[in-house]
Design a protein around this motif. Sequence first.
Motif, PDB file in Angstrom:
ATOM      1  N   ILE A 217      15.986  -4.590  16.256  1.00  0.00           N
ATOM      2  CA  ILE A 217      14.928  -3.613  16.515  1.00  0.00           C
ATOM      3  C   ILE A 217      15.569  -2.249  16.671  1.00  0.00           C
ATOM      4  N   VAL A 218      15.169  -1.329  15.791  1.00  0.00           N
ATOM      5  CA  VAL A 218      15.726   0.024  15.828  1.00  0.00           C
ATOM      6  C   VAL A 218      14.581   1.034  15.817  1.00  0.00           C
ATOM      7  N   ILE A 219      14.900   2.252  16.257  1.00  0.00           N
ATOM      8  CA  ILE A 219      13.904   3.328  16.271  1.00  0.00           C
ATOM      9  C   ILE A 219      14.088   4.164  15.000  1.00  0.00           C
ATOM     10  N   LYS A 220      12.992   4.320  14.257  1.00  0.00           N
ATOM     11  CA  LYS A 220      13.034   5.065  13.008  1.00  0.00           C
ATOM     12  C   LYS A 220      11.915   6.110  12.981  1.00  0.00           C
ATOM     13  N   ASP A 221      12.135   7.161  12.185  1.00  0.00           N
ATOM     14  CA  ASP A 221      11.081   8.153  11.940  1.00  0.00           C
ATOM     15  C   ASP A 221      10.246   7.649  10.771  1.00  0.00           C
ATOM     16  N   MET A 222       8.970   7.353  11.054  1.00  0.00           N
ATOM     17  CA  MET A 222       8.092   6.761  10.038  1.00  0.00           C
ATOM     18  C   MET A 222       6.971   7.741   9.659  1.00  0.00           C
ATOM     19  N   MET A 223       6.721   7.817   8.356  1.00  0.00           N
ATOM     20  CA  MET A 223       5.685   8.705   7.845  1.00  0.00           C
ATOM     21  C   MET A 223       4.599   7.885   7.160  1.00  0.00           C
ATOM     22  N   PRO A 224       3.361   7.879   7.693  1.00  0.00           N
ATOM     23  CA  PRO A 224       2.259   7.147   7.055  1.00  0.00           C
ATOM     24  C   PRO A 224       1.853   7.824   5.733  1.00  0.00           C
ATOM     25  N   ILE A 225       1.636   7.019   4.724  1.00  0.00           N
ATOM     26  CA  ILE A 225       1.286   7.529   3.397  1.00  0.00           C
ATOM     27  C   ILE A 225       0.066   6.769   2.868  1.00  0.00           C
ATOM     28  N   THR A 226      -0.869   7.490   2.261  1.00  0.00           N
ATOM     29  CA  THR A 226      -1.996   6.870   1.559  1.00  0.00           C
ATOM     30  C   THR A 226      -2.047   7.416   0.136  1.00  0.00           C
ATOM     31  N   LEU A 227      -2.145   6.536  -0.829  1.00  0.00           N
ATOM     32  CA  LEU A 227      -2.289   6.938  -2.229  1.00  0.00           C
ATOM     33  C   LEU A 227      -3.637   6.448  -2.735  1.00  0.00           C
ATOM     34  N   CYS A 228      -4.507   7.388  -3.103  1.00  0.00           N
ATOM     35  CA  CYS A 228      -5.796   7.035  -3.689  1.00  0.00           C
ATOM     36  C   CYS A 228      -5.712   7.218  -5.201  1.00  0.00           C
ATOM     37  N   ILE A 229      -6.266   6.258  -5.934  1.00  0.00           N
ATOM     38  CA  ILE A 229      -6.136   6.251  -7.390  1.00  0.00           C
ATOM     39  C   ILE A 229      -7.499   6.124  -8.067  1.00  0.00           C
ATOM     40  N   ASP A 230      -7.558   6.592  -9.308  1.00  0.00           N
ATOM     41  CA  ASP A 230      -8.709   6.384 -10.167  1.00  0.00           C
ATOM     42  C   ASP A 230      -8.534   5.002 -10.793  1.00  0.00           C
ATOM     43  N   HIS A 231      -9.338   4.046 -10.334  1.00  0.00           N
ATOM     44  CA  HIS A 231      -9.130   2.654 -10.737  1.00  0.00           C
ATOM     45  C   HIS A 231      -9.537   2.386 -12.184  1.00  0.00           C
ATOM     46  N   ARG A 232     -10.096   3.373 -12.860  1.00  0.00           N
ATOM     47  CA  ARG A 232     -10.399   3.203 -14.277  1.00  0.00           C
ATOM     48  C   ARG A 232      -9.122   3.158 -15.112  1.00  0.00           C
ATOM     49  N   VAL A 233      -8.102   3.884 -14.662  1.00  0.00           N
ATOM     50  CA  VAL A 233      -6.880   3.992 -15.464  1.00  0.00           C
ATOM     51  C   VAL A 233      -5.610   3.577 -14.716  1.00  0.00           C
ATOM     52  N   ILE A 234      -5.705   3.414 -13.403  1.00  0.00           N
ATOM     53  CA  ILE A 234      -4.539   3.037 -12.601  1.00  0.00           C
ATOM     54  C   ILE A 234      -4.876   1.782 -11.802  1.00  0.00           C
ATOM     55  N   ASP A 235      -3.983   0.809 -11.847  1.00  0.00           N
ATOM     56  CA  ASP A 235      -4.173  -0.443 -11.108  1.00  0.00           C
ATOM     57  C   ASP A 235      -3.330  -0.445  -9.834  1.00  0.00           C
TER      58      ASP A 235
END
Length: 445
Positions: A403-421
Motif C-alpha cells: 500500500i503506497v500513497i500516490k497522486d491520482m487524477m480522475p479522468i472521464t472520456l466521452c465518445i461518439d458511439h457511432r464511430v468510436i467503441d
Amino acid sequence: MFEFKFADIGEGIHEGKLLKWFFEEGDEVKDGDNLFLVETDKVNAEIPSPITGKLSKKMASVGDVIEVGQVIAIIDDGNEADDSEQKAVEPKKEAVGEGEEETAGVVGQIEVSSEVIESSHEMKGKNDINKKKVLATPVARKLAKDLGIDITTVEGTGAVGRVMKEDIYKAKEALDTRANNKDVEAQEGEMKAKDEGEATYISPIKVPEMKFEGEVERVSISMLRKTVAKNMVLSKSLIPHAATMNDFDVTKLVQFRMEQKELAEKAGVHLTFMPFIIKAVAIALKEFPVFNASYDHEKEEVILKKFYNIGMAVDTPDGLMVPVIKDADQKGIFQIARTMEELKLETRNRSVSLEKLQNGTFTITNYGAIGGKYGVPVIKYPETAILGVGAIEKRPIVEDNQIVIKDMMPITLCIDHRVIDGGDAGRFLMRLEELLKDPMLVLLN
C-alpha cells in the motif's frame, strides 16, 4: 448623412444585443472611434465608426437585439446625400406608355431610360434564365446581395412593382422565420430510416406548460447562455454518448511540475498540469485519429482531421466558452502554457476573437480546477470525443503488493458511439495514462 449599419463581424454572427453606447446624440465622433458595444452569442465586440461626423440619431437603444444589415445610427458627415448608399427619391411622375417603365430616381444625375436594369448575380443558379426581370434600384440590389436574398423572388411594393429596401428586409425576415421553423421541425420530427429495418428516432413529447404554486422569479439569460443551451441540445440529440472513466497515477508528473515551477516562473510562465495534458492528448490523437475526427451524418463518412486544435473549456460568468489552442502538437509546454493564460484572460473578459473560438478538433474540460472529481462532459459538436479532468488528490493504492500513497487524477472520456467503441476508448486512455505517468515521454515527443 451616413446610415451606419451593423455589419457582419464574423462567421455565424447574425444578431447581437446592444449593451452600451459610447457617444450621445449630438456628439462628434471620429473615424475609428468605438461607437457602441454589442453582445453576440460568441463575443462582446466594440463596433467602431467608419466615418467622422456628428452622431445625429441613434436607431437602436441599449438592450435591443440588432441584426446584421440593420441601420443602427445616422451620422452627419457634412454631405447632404447618404454615403452608405444613395437614397432613393420620389421619381418624376411621367406617363408610362406601352413598352415603357418608370425609372428609379436617385440623388445625382441619371440618364432616363425605359430599359430594366438586368438582375444582379446574387443567388444566381442554372434555372435563373426562367426567372422574371426585376425593377429595383441599385441600392435595393446591393442590399439583397448583402443579405443573401434572391431579388427575383421578392414582390415589389413600389411604383410599377419596383422592389424597395423595405421589401428586401421583409423577405429576409420571412426567410429567417422559415429557416428557424425548418430547424425546429428537423429536431422534433422523425429521422426516417434510409434502409428497411433501421431504427427510427421518435419525436419527443410536447413540453408541458410549467405551472408553479409558490413565488417565482423569471430571469432573462444572456445570448451566450442561449447558445450554450442550443449547442447542448444539438449534441445530446444527435450524438449517442458513451463514457469510460479511469484514475491516472500522475505522481511523477506532480513531482516534475514542482521541480520546474521556479524555472517556469523565471520564464514568466504559470505552469499548471493542463499544458502537459494538452500535449499528451495531441500525441495520442495522432496515434488514434478517429478521436480527432467528425462524423458526417448525412454522407455517413468519418472526416479525419490532419491538424490538432485542442479546445479548452473556460468557465465565465455568462457561461461556458471553448477557446482553441491551434496546432497544439507543434507547441512546447511553455508555449502552450502562455497561450492558455492569454486565451483564458481574453475569454473571461469577452475580448477573445472569433478565430480563436473556431476550428477545434478535440476538447478538454478541467472541472478539477474547481474541485470536481468525476463528471460526464458533453461532446462539442461536431467533434467525436471530449476529455474530462478531475482534481488530483493523494490516495492509498496497491503497488507490488504494497500500500503506497500516490497522486491520482480522475479522468472521464466521452465518445461518439457511432464511430468510436469502448475498446477504442480504453486503448486511447491507456496511451494517455502512459504519457502522463512519465512526463519525459511528453517532453521527448
